[in-house]
Enzyme design. Structure first.
Site, short mmCIF file in Angstrom:
data_model
loop_
_atom_site.label_atom_id
_atom_site.label_comp_id
_atom_site.label_asym_id
_atom_site.label_seq_id
_atom_site.Cartn_x
_atom_site.Cartn_y
_atom_site.Cartn_z
N HIS A 1 -7.51 -11.07 -3.25
CA HIS A 1 -6.87 -10.24 -2.22
C HIS A 1 -7.74 -10.14 -0.96
O HIS A 1 -7.29 -10.39 0.15
CB HIS A 1 -6.61 -8.85 -2.79
CG HIS A 1 -6.03 -7.89 -1.81
ND1 HIS A 1 -4.69 -7.75 -1.62
CD2 HIS A 1 -6.62 -7.02 -0.96
CE1 HIS A 1 -4.47 -6.84 -0.70
NE2 HIS A 1 -5.63 -6.38 -0.27
N GLU A 2 -9.00 -9.80 -1.15
CA GLU A 2 -9.91 -9.64 -0.02
C GLU A 2 -10.20 -10.98 0.65
O GLU A 2 -10.39 -11.05 1.86
CB GLU A 2 -11.21 -8.95 -0.44
CG GLU A 2 -11.02 -7.54 -0.98
CD GLU A 2 -10.31 -6.60 -0.03
OE1 GLU A 2 -10.35 -6.79 1.21
OE2 GLU A 2 -9.70 -5.64 -0.51
N HIS B 1 -7.61 -11.60 3.29
CA HIS B 1 -7.93 -10.94 4.56
C HIS B 1 -9.05 -11.70 5.28
O HIS B 1 -8.98 -11.93 6.49
CB HIS B 1 -8.41 -9.50 4.32
CG HIS B 1 -7.37 -8.58 3.78
ND1 HIS B 1 -6.15 -8.36 4.38
CD2 HIS B 1 -7.38 -7.79 2.68
CE1 HIS B 1 -5.47 -7.47 3.68
NE2 HIS B 1 -6.19 -7.12 2.64
#
Length: 150
Positions: free
Chosen positions: A32-33, A36
């Protein structure tokens, strides 16, 4: 089954299932990170920190682009800190920077402003925010496709 056998079974299962939970959660948080992170880098935003976990840093390193990659004590989440971002909700920003030598606040230079999250167009900021959940969906599709093909 006596008390000590029950206690042993519970503690063994707690470590096994708890450890598995933390491992799977850490992988999902990383993916997920990373979503980003990679979109922020593609949009020209400087990433200050990439952390798996919260709290005190256990270990980490700085890459050649200045990002601090770290694993922290509480492994129940993570974050990517973007340059110029003041709070976790990205509501506020500061157009001043603390000088490394004196510690005094000074205005951002044009070069620093060009890599700040808040200075990017709305569509790029939205893309950076959307990238985390989007890559989780992509990761799930790829992982399940691989597992079902076995």
């Amino acid at each position: 089954m006596n008390f000590f056998d029950t206690l042993h079974a519970v503690s063994t299962n707690t470590w096994m299932y708890g450890g598995t939970f933390i491992l799977v959660l850490s992988i999902l948080v990383f993916v997920h990170e990373w979503g980003h992170y990679i979109v922020a880098r593609l949009c020209g935003v400087k990433v200050e920190t990439f952390s798996i976990g919260f709290g005190k840093e256990l270990f980490g390193y700085n890459d050649r682009k200045g990002t601090r990659w770290k694993v922290s004590l509480i492994p129940l989440g993570g974050y990517v800190k973007l340059y110029g971002d003041v709070d976790p909700a990205s509501v506020q920003h500061e157009e001043t920077v603390k000088d490394a030598k004196s510690g005094a606040a000074r205005p951002m230079t044009d070069e620093e402003r060009s890599v700040a999250f808040f200075a990017k167009p709305v569509w790029q900021r939205a893309l950076i925010v959307f990238a985390g959940p989007a890559i989780n969906y992509i990761f799930a599709i790829v992982l399940l496709t691989f597992l079902y093909s076995l």
